[in-house]
Design a protein around this motif. Structure first.
Motif, PDB file in Angstrom:
ATOM      1  N   CYS A  25      -1.032   6.435  10.087  1.00  0.00           N
ATOM      2  CA  CYS A  25      -2.131   7.019   9.102  1.00  0.00           C
ATOM      3  C   CYS A  25      -1.960   8.295   8.568  1.00  0.00           C
ATOM      4  O   CYS A  25      -1.806   9.285   9.226  1.00  0.00           O
ATOM      5  N   LEU A  26      -1.929   8.315   7.112  1.00  0.00           N
ATOM      6  CA  LEU A  26      -1.923   9.680   6.516  1.00  0.00           C
ATOM      7  C   LEU A  26      -3.216  10.196   6.235  1.00  0.00           C
ATOM      8  O   LEU A  26      -3.426  11.321   5.636  1.00  0.00           O
ATOM      9  N   LYS A  27      -4.365  10.004   6.942  1.00  0.00           N
ATOM     10  CA  LYS A  27      -5.477  10.229   6.779  1.00  0.00           C
ATOM     11  C   LYS A  27      -6.158  10.008   5.339  1.00  0.00           C
ATOM     12  O   LYS A  27      -7.016  10.958   5.117  1.00  0.00           O
ATOM     13  N   GLN A  28      -5.751   9.169   4.554  1.00  0.00           N
ATOM     14  CA  GLN A  28      -6.189   8.916   3.190  1.00  0.00           C
ATOM     15  C   GLN A  28      -6.699   7.394   3.014  1.00  0.00           C
ATOM     16  O   GLN A  28      -6.601   7.069   1.964  1.00  0.00           O
ATOM     17  N   CYS A  29      -7.194   7.073   4.270  1.00  0.00           N
ATOM     18  CA  CYS A  29      -7.451   5.493   4.284  1.00  0.00           C
ATOM     19  C   CYS A  29      -8.307   4.903   3.075  1.00  0.00           C
ATOM     20  O   CYS A  29      -9.161   5.594   2.848  1.00  0.00           O
TER      21      CYS A  29
ATOM     22  N   CYS B 221       2.660   5.159   4.443  1.00  0.00           N
ATOM     23  CA  CYS B 221       2.042   4.888   5.281  1.00  0.00           C
ATOM     24  C   CYS B 221       1.951   3.462   5.581  1.00  0.00           C
ATOM     25  O   CYS B 221       1.700   2.628   4.625  1.00  0.00           O
TER      26      CYS B 221
ATOM     27  N   MET C 287      -0.716   4.402   0.555  1.00  0.00           N
ATOM     28  CA  MET C 287      -0.316   5.950   0.198  1.00  0.00           C
ATOM     29  C   MET C 287       1.063   6.149   0.622  1.00  0.00           C
ATOM     30  O   MET C 287       1.637   5.659   1.558  1.00  0.00           O
TER      31      MET C 287
ATOM     32  N   SER D  81       0.165   2.132   8.239  1.00  0.00           N
ATOM     33  CA  SER D  81      -1.082   1.823   9.330  1.00  0.00           C
ATOM     34  C   SER D  81      -2.001   0.701   8.711  1.00  0.00           C
ATOM     35  O   SER D  81      -1.817   0.328   7.685  1.00  0.00           O
ATOM     36  N   ASP D  82      -3.144   0.455   9.531  1.00  0.00           N
ATOM     37  CA  ASP D  82      -3.978  -0.633   9.039  1.00  0.00           C
ATOM     38  C   ASP D  82      -4.459  -0.908   7.938  1.00  0.00           C
ATOM     39  O   ASP D  82      -4.221  -1.779   7.040  1.00  0.00           O
TER      40      ASP D  82
ATOM     41  N   CYS E 162      -3.676   0.758   4.958  1.00  0.00           N
ATOM     42  CA  CYS E 162      -2.357   0.603   3.936  1.00  0.00           C
ATOM     43  C   CYS E 162      -1.834  -1.056   4.133  1.00  0.00           C
ATOM     44  O   CYS E 162      -1.367  -1.093   3.083  1.00  0.00           O
TER      45      CYS E 162
HETATM   46  S1  FES Z   1      -4.233   3.751   6.996  1.00  0.00           S
HETATM   47 FE1  FES Z   1      -3.073   4.513   5.276  1.00  0.00          FE
HETATM   48  S2  FES Z   1      -3.978   6.440   4.988  1.00  0.00           S
HETATM   49 FE2  FES Z   1      -4.799   5.643   6.769  1.00  0.00          FE
END
Ligand code: FES
Length: 119
Positions: free
Chosen positions: A63-67, A26, A72, A28-29, A31
């Motif tokens: 995002c892997l939905k474990q923010c 991940c 992750m 995304s933001d 992470c």
């Molecule tokens: S930003 Fe990485 S799991 Fe949501």
């Protein structure tokens, strides 16, 4: 009567190599704020240095939905979740799991793998 179908020609190129493992990392933001880009860069470099680029496919993902537990990663085909990865974890992750097949216990995601892991 035969239909006018295009003829299939034999492939001249070798078949595409199939990676043995995929690492979904991940970036995304949440992470990214916790260092995912550094982990990604270190992992890409380590795979290249160890000649694993064809055997292990690194896939930066959304995002892997474990923010909040990141950075992750999810490794297939064994569906191993990692949480709180750091750049310094990369050499052991590559050597022990991606090459050796034994998950890196210290960074396993507790929510997915029980008490042993992080998160
Ligand atoms: S930003 Fe990485 S799991 Fe949501």
């Amino acid at each position: 009567m035969t239909a006018d179908l295009p003829r299939l020609t034999p492939q001249k190129e070798p078949p595409l190599p199939l990676p043995e493992r995929h690492v979904l990392l991940c970036t995304s933001d949440s992470c990214r704020k916790r260092g995912a880009r550094k982990v990604c860069k270190a992992l890409r470099k380590a795979l290249a240095e160890r000649g694993l680029k064809r055997r292990v496919q690194l896939v930066p993902v959304d995002c892997l939905k474990q923010c909040g537990h990141g950075p992750m990663a999810l490794v297939y085909p064994d569906a191993t979740w990692y949480a709180g990865l750091e750049r310094d974890d990369v050499p052991r992750l590559v050597e022990e799991h991606l090459e050796g097949g034994k998950p890196l216990e210290a960074r396993l995601y507790r929510r997915a793998h029980g008490k042993r892991g992080e998160g």
